[in-house]
Design an enzyme around this catalytic site. Structure first.
Site, mmCIF file in Angstrom:
data_model
loop_
_atom_site.group_PDB
_atom_site.id
_atom_site.type_symbol
_atom_site.label_atom_id
_atom_site.label_comp_id
_atom_site.label_asym_id
_atom_site.label_seq_id
_atom_site.Cartn_x
_atom_site.Cartn_y
_atom_site.Cartn_z
ATOM 1 N N ASP A 49 0.861 -1.172 0.000
ATOM 2 C CA ASP A 49 0.000 0.000 0.000
ATOM 3 C C ASP A 49 0.907 1.235 0.000
ATOM 4 O O ASP A 49 2.128 1.124 0.183
ATOM 5 C CB ASP A 49 -0.893 -0.044 1.252
ATOM 6 C CG ASP A 49 -1.710 1.216 1.428
ATOM 7 O OD1 ASP A 49 -2.337 1.671 0.460
ATOM 8 O OD2 ASP A 49 -1.701 1.766 2.553
ATOM 9 N N ASP A 51 -0.317 5.118 1.146
ATOM 10 C CA ASP A 51 -0.610 6.023 2.257
ATOM 11 C C ASP A 51 -0.535 5.307 3.600
ATOM 12 O O ASP A 51 -1.147 4.250 3.797
ATOM 13 C CB ASP A 51 -2.011 6.627 2.101
ATOM 14 C CG ASP A 51 -2.071 7.686 1.015
ATOM 15 O OD1 ASP A 51 -1.045 8.341 0.761
ATOM 16 O OD2 ASP A 51 -3.152 7.867 0.420
#
Length: 285
Positions: A49, A51
């Site tokens: 991922d 963020d």
């Protein structure tokens, strides 16, 4: 993290050899992934991922620092609807363009986002093991933010593919954001189901390679990172950021339906925690 409550669904694994359903809608996966070919044959696949995983903040929150007064008007914030964050950010970026916020100002605040603890050490480890790891990024941020940060950090070449929402500046100086794809998952954000992305990529790469990867890893933090962790196999590992939504949701699942999660789970506070686990597993043939 966008929506911090659980908003993903579980889709059962496909039978061996069956292709994942192609995303539906005007923008599909090809619209936002990089155009480079997958790297040579490697034993392991690791998904990241972006963020609050690679970077220590939400890029969508940070970009507001470039707005007048470093804040948004209340009327704009009030337009947000759960599950429709991508649409909301389209309005935010349009507002910033109307206020004369330049591309340079946006790029500057994004490039300054700090990396999460230990992530640069993790990247260095993966760079030193390039012959073993295929690295893919799956994010509900957007391509402009991700590319800007990775290039500034000198980490862009690590990633074979980036799956995220398409974004680019138009001739009028506005950062135009679109949805990644449409999908049939009723509980995921309407613009992206990460489980669908992971399932399709695993199926396609297995077909191209003629066999699956020996191990698959997923490093994330948010509720939408919990969803893809459910399709990992018994030899795979989910790395949830400790005390973030992905970690809490995995804990809840283990307490109620432990059979639904086959992968090993290794919570992390620093990227060095991930390195330590990968070093042990890499030694296993």
């Amino acid at each position: 993290m966008k929506d911090s409550v659980f908003n993903c669904c579980f889709l059962p694994p496909l039978p061996p050899g069956e292709e994942a359903e192609k995303p539906r809608g005007p923008r599909n996966m090809a619209a936002a992934q990089t155009s480079s070919s997958p790297p040579p044959d490697r034993r392991f696949l690791i998904f990241f991922d972006f963020d609050e995983t690679i970077v220590d903040e939400s890029s969508d929150d940070v970009v507001v620092q470039a707005a007048p007064g470093q804040k948004l008007p209340g009327w704009l914030k009030d337009t947000y609807r759960p599950g429709h964050y991508n649409e909301y950010m389209q309005r935010v970026l349009a507002y910033m363009a109307e206020q004369g916020v330049s591309e340079g100002a946006i790029r500057s605040v994004i490039e300054k986002i700090p990396a999460s603890p230990g992530v640069m050490a993790l990247f260095q480890y993966l760079r030193s093991r390039a012959q073993d790891f295929e690295i893919v990024l799956v994010s509900d941020a957007n391509m402009y933010f991700i590319e800007a940060w990775l290039r500034k950090a000198g980490a862009r070449q690590l990633f074979a593919k980036i799956f995220t929402n398409p974004a680019a500046f138009d001739g009028k100086g506005q950062l135009r954001l679109g949805p990644f794809h449409s999908h049939g998952c009723p509980r995921c954000p309407e613009n992206m189901c990460k489980q669908a992305v992971v399932r399709e990529y695993l199926a396609r790469r297995a077909a191209e390679r003629g066999r699956p990867f020996q191990r698959v890893f997923y490093v994330g933090d948010g509720a939408n990172d919990f969803c893809p962790s459910l399709v990992l196999g018994a030899r795979d590992t989910a790395f949830p950021r400790r005390e973030y939504p992905m970690h809490r949701l995995i804990g809840e699942l283990r307490a109620t339906r432990p059979e639904d999660l086959r992968a090993a789970v290794v919570p992390w506070e620093s990227g060095e925690d991930v390195v330590a686990r990968l070093q042990r597993l890499e030694e296993e043939r």
